[in-house]
Design an enzyme around this catalytic site. Structure first.
Site, PDB file in Angstrom:
ATOM      1  N   ASP A  12       0.817  -1.222   0.000  1.00  0.00           N
ATOM      2  CA  ASP A  12       0.000   0.000   0.000  1.00  0.00           C
ATOM      3  C   ASP A  12       0.845   1.264   0.000  1.00  0.00           C
ATOM      4  O   ASP A  12       0.462   2.287   0.559  1.00  0.00           O
ATOM      5  CB  ASP A  12      -0.967   0.010   1.207  1.00  0.00           C
ATOM      6  CG  ASP A  12      -1.804  -1.254   1.261  1.00  0.00           C
ATOM      7  OD1 ASP A  12      -2.183  -1.743   0.188  1.00  0.00           O
ATOM      8  OD2 ASP A  12      -2.052  -1.763   2.368  1.00  0.00           O
ATOM      9  N   GLY A  16       0.045   1.475  -7.412  1.00  0.00           N
ATOM     10  CA  GLY A  16      -0.940   1.673  -8.486  1.00  0.00           C
ATOM     11  C   GLY A  16      -0.749   3.026  -9.146  1.00  0.00           C
ATOM     12  O   GLY A  16      -0.754   3.139 -10.374  1.00  0.00           O
ATOM     13  N   ALA A  38      -4.021  -8.068  -3.588  1.00  0.00           N
ATOM     14  CA  ALA A  38      -3.534  -6.712  -3.840  1.00  0.00           C
ATOM     15  C   ALA A  38      -4.708  -5.752  -3.950  1.00  0.00           C
ATOM     16  O   ALA A  38      -5.810  -6.155  -4.330  1.00  0.00           O
ATOM     17  CB  ALA A  38      -2.727  -6.692  -5.139  1.00  0.00           C
ATOM     18  N   HIS A  40      -4.861  -1.836  -5.508  1.00  0.00           N
ATOM     19  CA  HIS A  40      -4.121  -0.688  -6.027  1.00  0.00           C
ATOM     20  C   HIS A  40      -5.113   0.384  -6.457  1.00  0.00           C
ATOM     21  O   HIS A  40      -6.001   0.124  -7.268  1.00  0.00           O
ATOM     22  CB  HIS A  40      -3.253  -1.115  -7.217  1.00  0.00           C
ATOM     23  CG  HIS A  40      -2.230  -2.156  -6.851  1.00  0.00           C
ATOM     24  ND1 HIS A  40      -1.425  -2.771  -7.770  1.00  0.00           N
ATOM     25  CD2 HIS A  40      -1.879  -2.672  -5.646  1.00  0.00           C
ATOM     26  CE1 HIS A  40      -0.624  -3.629  -7.138  1.00  0.00           C
ATOM     27  NE2 HIS A  40      -0.885  -3.592  -5.858  1.00  0.00           N
ATOM     28  N   THR A 129      -5.733 -11.684   3.917  1.00  0.00           N
ATOM     29  CA  THR A 129      -6.879 -11.001   3.301  1.00  0.00           C
ATOM     30  C   THR A 129      -8.071 -11.953   3.187  1.00  0.00           C
ATOM     31  O   THR A 129      -9.155 -11.536   2.797  1.00  0.00           O
ATOM     32  CB  THR A 129      -6.509 -10.498   1.887  1.00  0.00           C
ATOM     33  OG1 THR A 129      -6.102 -11.634   1.113  1.00  0.00           O
ATOM     34  CG2 THR A 129      -5.381  -9.484   1.936  1.00  0.00           C
ATOM     35  N   GLY A 410       5.252  11.843  -4.299  1.00  0.00           N
ATOM     36  CA  GLY A 410       3.791  11.953  -4.310  1.00  0.00           C
ATOM     37  C   GLY A 410       3.338  12.989  -3.296  1.00  0.00           C
ATOM     38  O   GLY A 410       3.773  12.990  -2.137  1.00  0.00           O
TER      39      GLY A 410
END
Ligand code: GDP
Ligand code: IMO
Ligand code: MG
Length: 422
Positions: A12, A16, A38, A40, A129, A410
């Site tokens: 995470d 993506g 996953a 994304h 998960t 980012g």
């Protein structure tokens, strides 16, 4: 020319988003390992895309996408995600996505077994998960897995699935699972899937022959790698550089760059050691500001400071040639920012990253404290517009990691919220 995007921490990090950015100039985008564990996220203006098993390159209109031999594929998720992309106005996705005939099928049966195995672990559960990833890779390693190519022969698929089910019934007794239902669903998938099944070598060769730009989208992340992660609190695939090469049989001499995605702090979903975790107000602030909820399971992510010991270890294994530092904007409001620089055990500084989860759970942390910048960086797209202390934070990370350049930073979730220092 090959570019590989890899998660450097516990997942995470924002793989993506950078995959989406790079796939605009790529002709082929591949998933090499993992499955629909996953999650994304890609944000374009007012549309948010959540990818699980599909490669994020599908958002770029001409990019072809491959789900490689190293993956485990849950077909209901594959079709559901394609349908959701239709709803978001993406064109011709069905003509642009292919699955290797050697990829493993992740059955609903595997998800049932995942739940039973976790329940059996009691306090030591992994916090998976629940998608069946571990049992599917276990079946693959035990040489009884069922592969995507097997779907084409109805008899083969049925007999292999029935024998898996029988094995699990012997192990667990009663199962909350109906094999006839799953077999019936596959009758529908067979024709739908046919146009997507490929021999990945032939597909990749076509792109290699025209010197195309190829992108690999890593899933999960290095600290969840089955060999190098915080075992046994890991996923069941090779999530690092080795897995990327193995899963899509790339020519290693064609690799142009290995982009490590690094969140400006750390998060983790599920159980397992997390040395810089902040079980306090700081952790809560990071969780809230960073909107740290799992894309796949909706669970709250555990949060803590950036860990340079971990990042150096991750860099040694994945050989990053460039980094994308993400979510810098989430640190905007902190007076000071801590960074872990060493681990101590029994008062002695450790020279290498411990293999044992028990040791990692007991390490004492040595932190350095850097000043915060206390102003908004959200959406900044030029290096010179970053506050000086934010620039210093970036340069500090570059220096301590041994000079791997942070080429992208980012500053928000959208495609445009990125400083490109290339
Ligand atoms: P992945 O699994 O590595 O692709 O990452 P996820 O999509 O699970 O989680 C990253 C989350 O952070 C997503 O919600 C992204 O939209 C968001 N995100 C990515 N980069 C940035 C950034 O630089 N700033 C902020 N505020 N959010 C970001
Ligand atoms: P992306 O690609 C965060 C974690 C799970 C669990 C462990 C094992 O979005 O970064 P599994 O279901 O794989 O057997 O679970 O691994 N995990 C992830 N955590 N991001 C991911 O993927 C993850 N994929 C698996 O939470 O702790
Ligand atoms: Mg994710």
């Amino acid at each position: 020319m090959v570019t590989i995007v890899l998660g450097s921490q516990w997942g995470d990090e924002g793989k993506g988003k950078i995959t989406d950015l790079l796939s605009q100039n790529a002709e082929l985008c591949c998933r090499s390992a993992g499955g629909h564990n996953a999650g994304h996220t890609i944000v374009h203006d007012d549309i948010t895309y959540d990818f699980h098993i599909l490669p994020s390159g599908l958002v770029s209109p001409t990019c072809v996408n491959l789900i490689g031999a190293g993956t485990v594929v849950h077909l209901p998720s594959f079709f559901k995600e394609l349908a959701s992309l239709d709803g978001k106005g993406l064109n011709n996705t069905r003509e642009r996505v292919f699955i290797s005939d050697r990829a493993q099928i992740c059955f609903d049966l595997h998800a049932v077994v995942d739940g039973l195995e976790e329940a059996g672990l009691g306090k030591r559960k992994v916090g998976t998960t629940g998608k069946g990833i571990g049992p599917c890779y276990s079946d693959k390693a035990a040489r009884r897995g069922v592969r995507i190519g097997d779907i084409l022969d109805e008899g083969v698929l049925e007999s292999k699935l029935r024998s898996l089910e029988a094995g699990y019934r012997r192990r667990f007794g009663d199962l909350d699972y109906n094999v006839e239902d799953e077999i019936a669903r596959f009758k529908e998938y067979r024709n739908l899937l046919k146009p997507h099944i490929v021999d990945q070598l032939s597909l990749i060769k076509k792109f290699e022959d025209k010197s195309a730009s190829i992108l690999v989208e890593g899933a999960n992340a290095l600290m969840l790698d089955i060999d190098y992660g915080t075992y046994p609190y890991v996923t069941s695939s090779c999530t690092g550089l080795g897995g990327a090469i193995q899963g899509v049989c790339l020519n290693p001499t064609a690799i142009k760059s290995i982009v490590g995605v690094v969140k400006a702090y750390c998060t983790r979903v599920g159980s397992g050691p997390f040395p810089t975790e902040q079980l306090n107000e700081i952790g809560e602030r990071l969780q809230v500001a960073g909107r740290e909820f799992g894309v796949t399971t909706g669970r709250k992510r555990r949060c803590g400071w950036l860990d340079m010991v971990l990042l150096k270890y991750s860099t040694r294994i994945n050989h990053y040639t460039a980094l994308n530092l993400t979510k810098l904007d989430i640190l905007d409001d902190f007076d000071e920012i801590k960074v872990a620089v060493a681990y101590k055990l029994d008062g002695k500084e450790l020279e290498s990253f411990p293999a044992s989860a028990e040791a990692l759970e007991n390490v004492e942390m040595v932190y350095e404290t850097l000043p915060g910048w206390k102003s908004t960086t959200m959406g900044i797209s030029k290096w010179e517009d970053l506050p000086t202390n934010a620039q210093k934070y970036v340069e500090y990370i570059e220096r301590s990691i041994g000079g791997v350049p942070i080429k992208w930073i980012g500053t928000g979730p959208a495609r445009s919220h990125m400083i490109d220092r290339n």
